[in-house]
Motif scaffolding. Structure first.
Motif, PDB file in Angstrom:
ATOM      1  N   TYR A   8       0.831  -1.203   0.000  1.00 48.48           N
ATOM      2  CA  TYR A   8       0.000   0.000   0.000  1.00 48.48           C
ATOM      3  C   TYR A   8       0.865   1.253   0.000  1.00 48.48           C
ATOM      4  CZ  TYR A   8      -4.392  -2.419   0.641  1.00 48.48           C
ATOM      5  OH  TYR A   8      -5.488  -3.190   0.443  1.00 48.48           O
ATOM      6  N   LYS A   9       1.938   1.179   0.760  1.00 51.82           N
ATOM      7  CA  LYS A   9       2.843   2.334   0.827  1.00 51.82           C
ATOM      8  C   LYS A   9       3.457   2.632  -0.534  1.00 51.82           C
ATOM      9  CE  LYS A   9       4.428   2.507   5.625  1.00 51.82           C
ATOM     10  NZ  LYS A   9       3.257   3.132   6.113  1.00 51.82           N
ATOM     11  N   LEU A  16      -4.412   4.482  -4.886  1.00 51.90           N
ATOM     12  CA  LEU A  16      -4.984   4.395  -3.534  1.00 51.90           C
ATOM     13  C   LEU A  16      -6.437   4.877  -3.533  1.00 51.90           C
ATOM     14  CD1 LEU A  16      -2.103   5.692  -1.228  1.00 51.90           C
ATOM     15  CD2 LEU A  16      -3.050   3.391  -1.267  1.00 51.90           C
ATOM     16  N   ILE A  17      -6.681   5.972  -4.246  1.00 53.01           N
ATOM     17  CA  ILE A  17      -8.042   6.515  -4.318  1.00 53.01           C
ATOM     18  C   ILE A  17      -8.979   5.503  -4.972  1.00 53.01           C
ATOM     19  CG2 ILE A  17      -9.478   8.322  -5.354  1.00 53.01           C
ATOM     20  CD1 ILE A  17      -6.921  10.111  -5.159  1.00 53.01           C
ATOM     21  N   GLU A  18      -8.484   4.920  -6.072  1.00 50.17           N
ATOM     22  CA  GLU A  18      -9.286   3.938  -6.795  1.00 50.17           C
ATOM     23  C   GLU A  18      -9.692   2.787  -5.870  1.00 50.17           C
ATOM     24  OE1 GLU A  18      -7.851   1.800 -10.462  1.00 50.17           O
ATOM     25  OE2 GLU A  18      -7.635   3.911 -11.045  1.00 50.17           O
ATOM     26  N   LEU A  19      -8.707   2.273  -5.116  1.00 53.16           N
ATOM     27  CA  LEU A  19      -8.979   1.160  -4.204  1.00 53.16           C
ATOM     28  C   LEU A  19      -9.916   1.603  -3.076  1.00 53.16           C
ATOM     29  CD1 LEU A  19      -5.449  -0.469  -3.938  1.00 53.16           C
ATOM     30  CD2 LEU A  19      -7.468  -1.431  -5.047  1.00 53.16           C
ATOM     31  N   LEU A  31      -4.186   6.597   2.277  1.00 52.16           N
ATOM     32  CA  LEU A  31      -4.486   7.873   1.628  1.00 52.16           C
ATOM     33  C   LEU A  31      -4.569   8.997   2.674  1.00 52.16           C
ATOM     34  CD1 LEU A  31      -5.362   9.282  -1.057  1.00 52.16           C
ATOM     35  CD2 LEU A  31      -7.704   8.765  -0.427  1.00 52.16           C
ATOM     36  N   ILE A  32      -5.243   8.699   3.778  1.00 48.73           N
ATOM     37  CA  ILE A  32      -5.379   9.687   4.860  1.00 48.73           C
ATOM     38  C   ILE A  32      -3.999  10.020   5.429  1.00 48.73           C
ATOM     39  CG2 ILE A  32      -6.348  10.077   7.178  1.00 48.73           C
ATOM     40  CD1 ILE A  32      -8.462  10.104   5.025  1.00 48.73           C
ATOM     41  N   LYS A  33      -3.172   8.970   5.556  1.00 48.54           N
ATOM     42  CA  LYS A  33      -1.820   9.180   6.076  1.00 48.54           C
ATOM     43  C   LYS A  33      -1.049  10.174   5.210  1.00 48.54           C
ATOM     44  CE  LYS A  33      -0.527   5.306   8.750  1.00 48.54           C
ATOM     45  NZ  LYS A  33      -0.288   3.897   8.708  1.00 48.54           N
ATOM     46  N   ILE A  34      -1.240  10.046   3.918  1.00 47.98           N
ATOM     47  CA  ILE A  34      -0.522  10.944   2.998  1.00 47.98           C
ATOM     48  C   ILE A  34      -1.100  12.360   3.080  1.00 47.98           C
ATOM     49  CG2 ILE A  34      -0.035  11.413   0.555  1.00 47.98           C
ATOM     50  CD1 ILE A  34      -0.122   8.380   0.117  1.00 47.98           C
ATOM     51  N   GLU A  35      -2.410  12.441   3.132  1.00 50.86           N
ATOM     52  CA  GLU A  35      -3.079  13.737   3.024  1.00 50.86           C
ATOM     53  C   GLU A  35      -3.075  14.538   4.329  1.00 50.86           C
ATOM     54  OE1 GLU A  35      -3.789  15.227   0.444  1.00 50.86           O
ATOM     55  OE2 GLU A  35      -5.075  16.843   1.136  1.00 50.86           O
ATOM     56  N   ALA A  65     -12.697  10.965   3.892  1.00 45.76           N
ATOM     57  CA  ALA A  65     -12.850   9.506   3.893  1.00 45.76           C
ATOM     58  C   ALA A  65     -14.295   9.118   3.570  1.00 45.76           C
ATOM     59  CB  ALA A  65     -12.441   8.943   5.245  1.00 45.76           C
ATOM     60  N   LYS A  66     -15.221   9.859   4.171  1.00 42.80           N
ATOM     61  CA  LYS A  66     -16.635   9.514   4.024  1.00 42.80           C
ATOM     62  C   LYS A  66     -17.115   9.730   2.596  1.00 42.80           C
ATOM     63  CE  LYS A  66     -19.347  11.747   6.907  1.00 42.80           C
ATOM     64  NZ  LYS A  66     -19.988  12.188   8.140  1.00 42.80           N
ATOM     65  N   ASN A  67     -16.566  10.759   1.954  1.00 41.01           N
ATOM     66  CA  ASN A  67     -17.086  11.131   0.632  1.00 41.01           C
ATOM     67  C   ASN A  67     -16.211  10.702  -0.533  1.00 41.01           C
ATOM     68  OD1 ASN A  67     -19.481  12.643   1.482  1.00 41.01           O
ATOM     69  ND2 ASN A  67     -17.988  13.948   2.493  1.00 41.01           N
ATOM     70  N   ILE A  68     -15.245   9.856  -0.254  1.00 42.55           N
ATOM     71  CA  ILE A  68     -14.257   9.540  -1.297  1.00 42.55           C
ATOM     72  C   ILE A  68     -14.920   8.985  -2.560  1.00 42.55           C
ATOM     73  CG2 ILE A  68     -13.710   7.199  -0.423  1.00 42.55           C
ATOM     74  CD1 ILE A  68     -11.129   9.678  -1.762  1.00 42.55           C
TER      75      ILE A  68
END
Lengths: 199, 177
Positions: A8-9, A16-19, A31-35, A65-68
């Motif tokens: 994942y990293k 990541l967004i797609e998944l 994704l959250i970790k990056i953002e 996260a909720k609206n991705i």
């Protein structure tokens, strides 16, 4: 498990967004970790109160996260995420407006903000034309940005910190391209002027 | 001699235009420009800018003595958009020209770029200061909200089932009576 984490990293943000849009929570977490650094820094410069930064960051990340799934094109993630951040920030401003004893966001804040900056610099015994050693440059910049009137503050953060294009900023702040252009120019001039003696 | 690659050509372009390269190197670059359109474009742009440097400035100075106010206005008004790369070719060209001709304008450009660097450094420092990891909490909150939504759905389902049953029972009682 461990090897999965490394995978994942290694993925790029679009993958990541797609998944994450396919309910892959591990990808969403990554994704959250990056953002999170971006979101945190944005609120650190936007928010008038330092103690609100953490709560706002958490709330914005939750909204992301909720609206991705509503994000249509992963390439637009940056601008989309910043829209969420900006909306949350505006919501917060509105809330604070209703509360008494808080500094208003109207044009009057120009004076308030300048005062805040001056107080901060005086408190730390910084004199003009001297490098202010007691304060970190970062803190001075933060006070400087915070002292900008509302419309200037948001555009300069979206431009310099988030690197959004003028068009993306216009969409996010619901203003015209010309307005964005002149606001960024004025924000830069104001900031440069108010900080030139201290940095 | 090994043929230079695009990166090397780009580095040497300015010297090539000025004519300060050895004959051999100059030929190698000329050869590369003939076969590589990307570098050829860069060369054209650079040559154009160099042209501004020399002939245009001389002409400008001869004609005006000093800069027209309107040009300086245009410079001040558009400098910020210029460093953000948000101007069209024509405006970019005007800004560059003034920055070359006018010392004060050049200083303004340098200042705004230096200031941007300070901002960027400051932002990067703030980003690196984030110690807390929000990702786990976010996912947990998300799951929690999902569950809450799920349980509220069940709750509403239960409520509606209850009310339907009540209605049926009442109708039955009244029906029998």
């Amino acid at each position: 498990m461990g090897s999965q984490k490394i995978q994942y990293k290694k993925l790029n943000i679009e993958k990541l967004i797609e998944l994450a849009q396919q309910d892959d929570l591990k990808a969403l977490e990554e994704l959250i970790k990056i953002e999170q650094k971006n979101v945190f820094a944005t609120f650190a410069y936007l928010s008038n109160k330092k103690e609100d930064v953490s709560d706002l960051t958490q709330e914005a990340l939750l909204r992301i996260a909720k609206n991705i799934k509503t994000l249509k094109n992963p390439k637009n993630f940056k601008s989309w995420a910043n829209q969420i951040v900006t909306h949350l920030y505006y919501d917060e401003l509105r809330k604070n407006l209703r509360k008494p004893n808080t500094i208003s966001i109207d044009s009057e804040t120009e004076e308030n903000g300048d005062l805040m900056l001056k107080n901060l610099l005086q408190d730390k015994k910084c004199k003009p034309n001297e490098k202010c050693l007691a304060l970190e440059i970062e803190e001075i910049i933060r006070a400087g940005i915070n002292s900008l009137p509302e419309p200037f503050k948001i555009v300069i953060v979206l431009r310099e910190l988030q690197g959004l294009s003028y068009e993306e900023i216009a969409n996010t702040t619901k203003s015209s391209l010309g307005t964005v252009k002149s606001r960024i120019a004025r924000a830069r001039t104001k900031l440069q002027q108010s900080l030139k003696n201290y940095i | 001699m090994k043929d230079p690659n695009c990166e090397q050509v780009e580095t040497l372009l300015q010297f090539y235009i000025e004519g300060s390269l050895s004959k051999q190197l100059s030929n190698a670059i000329e050869f590369h420009l003939n076969i590589c359109s990307e570098c050829r474009n860069k060369y054209r742009q650079m040559a154009l800018a160099n042209n501004v440097n020399k002939s245009d400035i001389k002409q400008y100075e001869a004609e005006n003595g000093e800069l027209k106010n309107s040009e300086l206005d245009h410079f001040t008004k558009n400098l910020s958009a210029y460093i953000d790369n948000e101007l069209g070719d024509n405006d970019n060209f005007r800004i560059r020209k003034i920055a070359i001709i006018n010392q004060e304008a050049r200083k303004e450009l340098q200042d705004i770029l230096a200031f941007r660097q300070i901002l960027q450094d400051s932002f990067n420092k703030t980003k690196s200061k984030l110690k807390k990891d929000y990702s786990e909490d976010t996912i947990n909150n998300l799951a929690f909200e999902g569950k809450r939504q799920y349980s509220s759905k069940i709750y509403y389902l239960f409520l509606s089932a209850l009310s339907i049953t009540t209605v049926i029972i009442i109708t039955l009682i009244f029906g029998i009576n």
